[in-house]
Scaffold this motif. Structure first.
Motif, PDB file in Angstrom:
ATOM      1  N   GLU A 177      45.032   1.480  16.006  1.00 26.93           N
ATOM      2  CA  GLU A 177      44.292   1.769  17.241  1.00 26.93           C
ATOM      3  C   GLU A 177      44.298   3.255  17.571  1.00 26.93           C
ATOM      4  N   ALA A 178      45.411   3.956  17.316  1.00 21.90           N
ATOM      5  CA  ALA A 178      45.443   5.401  17.544  1.00 21.90           C
ATOM      6  C   ALA A 178      44.462   6.096  16.600  1.00 21.90           C
ATOM      7  N   CYS A 179      44.428   5.645  15.356  1.00 22.97           N
ATOM      8  CA  CYS A 179      43.486   6.219  14.387  1.00 22.97           C
ATOM      9  C   CYS A 179      42.047   5.944  14.801  1.00 22.97           C
ATOM     10  N   ARG A 180      41.780   4.710  15.211  1.00 20.43           N
ATOM     11  CA  ARG A 180      40.418   4.362  15.647  1.00 20.43           C
ATOM     12  C   ARG A 180      40.000   5.131  16.878  1.00 20.43           C
ATOM     13  N   SER A 181      40.943   5.414  17.766  1.00 18.17           N
ATOM     14  CA  SER A 181      40.626   6.186  18.966  1.00 18.17           C
ATOM     15  C   SER A 181      40.133   7.580  18.597  1.00 18.17           C
ATOM     16  N   ILE A 182      40.813   8.219  17.650  1.00 23.75           N
ATOM     17  CA  ILE A 182      40.382   9.541  17.179  1.00 23.75           C
ATOM     18  C   ILE A 182      39.021   9.429  16.507  1.00 23.75           C
ATOM     19  N   ARG A 183      38.867   8.453  15.635  1.00 24.88           N
ATOM     20  CA  ARG A 183      37.594   8.277  14.919  1.00 24.88           C
ATOM     21  C   ARG A 183      36.455   7.989  15.891  1.00 24.88           C
ATOM     22  N   ARG A 184      36.729   7.175  16.908  1.00 22.50           N
ATOM     23  CA  ARG A 184      35.698   6.861  17.900  1.00 22.50           C
ATOM     24  C   ARG A 184      35.257   8.150  18.600  1.00 22.50           C
ATOM     25  N   GLU A 185      36.215   8.962  19.010  1.00 19.82           N
ATOM     26  CA  GLU A 185      35.914  10.212  19.702  1.00 19.82           C
ATOM     27  C   GLU A 185      35.085  11.153  18.823  1.00 19.82           C
ATOM     28  N   VAL A 186      35.487  11.311  17.563  1.00 21.46           N
ATOM     29  CA  VAL A 186      34.825  12.269  16.676  1.00 21.46           C
ATOM     30  C   VAL A 186      33.519  11.722  16.118  1.00 21.46           C
ATOM     31  N   PHE A 187      33.559  10.538  15.532  1.00 18.16           N
ATOM     32  CA  PHE A 187      32.371  10.029  14.846  1.00 18.16           C
ATOM     33  C   PHE A 187      31.346   9.391  15.792  1.00 18.16           C
ATOM     34  N   ILE A 188      31.793   8.532  16.689  1.00 22.10           N
ATOM     35  CA  ILE A 188      30.856   7.804  17.547  1.00 22.10           C
ATOM     36  C   ILE A 188      30.358   8.695  18.688  1.00 22.10           C
ATOM     37  N   VAL A 189      31.297   9.302  19.432  1.00 17.42           N
ATOM     38  CA  VAL A 189      30.903  10.093  20.592  1.00 17.42           C
ATOM     39  C   VAL A 189      30.277  11.424  20.176  1.00 17.42           C
ATOM     40  N   GLU A 190      30.981  12.199  19.333  1.00 18.04           N
ATOM     41  CA  GLU A 190      30.490  13.542  19.002  1.00 18.04           C
ATOM     42  C   GLU A 190      29.340  13.527  18.001  1.00 18.04           C
ATOM     43  N   THR A 246      43.480  12.081  11.861  1.00 14.22           N
ATOM     44  CA  THR A 246      43.715  10.900  11.039  1.00 14.22           C
ATOM     45  C   THR A 246      42.934  10.983   9.734  1.00 14.22           C
ATOM     46  N   ALA A 247      43.384  10.219   8.773  1.00 15.20           N
ATOM     47  CA  ALA A 247      42.665  10.024   7.509  1.00 15.20           C
ATOM     48  C   ALA A 247      42.962   8.608   7.043  1.00 15.20           C
ATOM     49  N   ARG A 248      42.005   8.022   6.340  1.00  9.39           N
ATOM     50  CA  ARG A 248      42.164   6.665   5.819  1.00  9.39           C
ATOM     51  C   ARG A 248      42.068   6.710   4.305  1.00  9.39           C
ATOM     52  N   LEU A 249      43.017   6.071   3.625  1.00 14.03           N
ATOM     53  CA  LEU A 249      43.060   6.053   2.167  1.00 14.03           C
ATOM     54  C   LEU A 249      42.836   4.643   1.665  1.00 14.03           C
ATOM     55  N   LEU A 250      41.908   4.514   0.719  1.00 11.06           N
ATOM     56  CA  LEU A 250      41.628   3.238   0.075  1.00 11.06           C
ATOM     57  C   LEU A 250      41.980   3.342  -1.397  1.00 11.06           C
ATOM     58  N   LEU A 251      42.487   2.271  -1.964  1.00 13.43           N
ATOM     59  CA  LEU A 251      42.824   2.230  -3.385  1.00 13.43           C
ATOM     60  C   LEU A 251      41.786   1.392  -4.109  1.00 13.43           C
ATOM     61  N   LEU A 252      41.109   2.023  -5.080  1.00 15.61           N
ATOM     62  CA  LEU A 252      40.024   1.380  -5.823  1.00 15.61           C
ATOM     63  C   LEU A 252      40.314   1.553  -7.313  1.00 15.61           C
ATOM     64  N   GLY A 253      41.075   0.637  -7.899  1.00 13.58           N
ATOM     65  CA  GLY A 253      41.457   0.768  -9.304  1.00 13.58           C
ATOM     66  C   GLY A 253      42.339   1.983  -9.496  1.00 13.58           C
ATOM     67  N   ASP A 254      41.889   2.913 -10.363  1.00 18.11           N
ATOM     68  CA  ASP A 254      42.674   4.127 -10.620  1.00 18.11           C
ATOM     69  C   ASP A 254      42.287   5.278  -9.689  1.00 18.11           C
ATOM     70  N   THR A 255      41.486   4.972  -8.678  1.00 18.83           N
ATOM     71  CA  THR A 255      40.966   5.994  -7.776  1.00 18.83           C
ATOM     72  C   THR A 255      41.435   5.765  -6.351  1.00 18.83           C
ATOM     73  N   GLY A 256      41.869   6.846  -5.728  1.00 17.31           N
ATOM     74  CA  GLY A 256      42.162   6.811  -4.303  1.00 17.31           C
ATOM     75  C   GLY A 256      41.010   7.455  -3.565  1.00 17.31           C
ATOM     76  N   LYS A 257      40.562   6.815  -2.503  1.00 19.98           N
ATOM     77  CA  LYS A 257      39.444   7.358  -1.741  1.00 19.98           C
ATOM     78  C   LYS A 257      39.934   7.814  -0.376  1.00 19.98           C
ATOM     79  N   ILE A 258      39.661   9.074  -0.084  1.00 20.55           N
ATOM     80  CA  ILE A 258      39.976   9.629   1.231  1.00 20.55           C
ATOM     81  C   ILE A 258      38.730   9.481   2.099  1.00 20.55           C
ATOM     82  N   GLY A 259      38.910   8.924   3.273  1.00 22.69           N
ATOM     83  CA  GLY A 259      37.783   8.760   4.174  1.00 22.69           C
ATOM     84  C   GLY A 259      38.225   8.794   5.619  1.00 22.69           C
ATOM     85  N   ARG A 260      37.247   8.757   6.506  1.00 16.96           N
ATOM     86  CA  ARG A 260      37.493   8.720   7.941  1.00 16.96           C
ATOM     87  C   ARG A 260      38.440   9.835   8.387  1.00 16.96           C
TER      88      ARG A 260
END
Length: 139
Positions: A9-22, A53-67
């Motif tokens: 929720e803390a991460c989503r709050s930052i993302r909401r402020e930056v991505f949705i609002v701004e 914040t940053a979100r990391l996803l694991l996709l096989g041998d690849t890590g994806k940085i997002g959000r």
């Protein structure tokens, strides 16, 4: 301080402020079903307030940085760079991850190049914002 967190929720709050609002990204595009399976990094200020914040996803041998998002008061302090460095180090420590990828807003490509990411492929639209894919080999 940047660390792994379960406080989505803390991460989503930052993302909401930056991505949705701004940036005007719709909530439907920002909030997806991947948060539950992701690694979340959270940067807190001196008083413990969530700043980035940053979100990391694991996709096989690849890590994806997002959000990746930093609140306005913390911009220009190097926090974004520290989030990327922490993300790369987190992924480097996971067995089997050999590369990192991300989808960069085109205005941020030079920022990511500083960490060794290389842009490839065409520019494309993601939530109304031009992006380009970038990758980094972990060695």
């Amino acid at each position: 301080m940047i660390e792994r967190t379960e406080d989505i929720e803390a991460c989503r709050s930052i993302r909401r402020e930056v991505f949705i609002v701004e940036q005007g990204v719709s909530e439907a595009e920002e909030i997806d079903d991947l948060d539950g399976s992701a690694i979340h990094l959270l940067a807190r200020g001196e008083g413990g307030q969530p700043l980035g914040t940053a979100r990391l996803l694991l996709l096989g041998d690849t890590g994806k940085i997002g959000r990746v998002a930093v609140r306005k008061p913390a911009r220009g302090t190097g926090l974004g760079a520290r989030l990327i460095e922490a993300s790369i180090e987190e992924l480097r420590g996971i067995p089997g991850i050999t590369r990192v990828k991300l989808s960069a807003q085109t205005h941020a490509i030079t920022f990511y190049e500083r960490f060794g990411f290389a842009a490839h492929g065409p520019v494309y639209d993601d939530a109304g914002i031009p992006h380009r894919d970038m990758t980094l080999a972990l060695g």
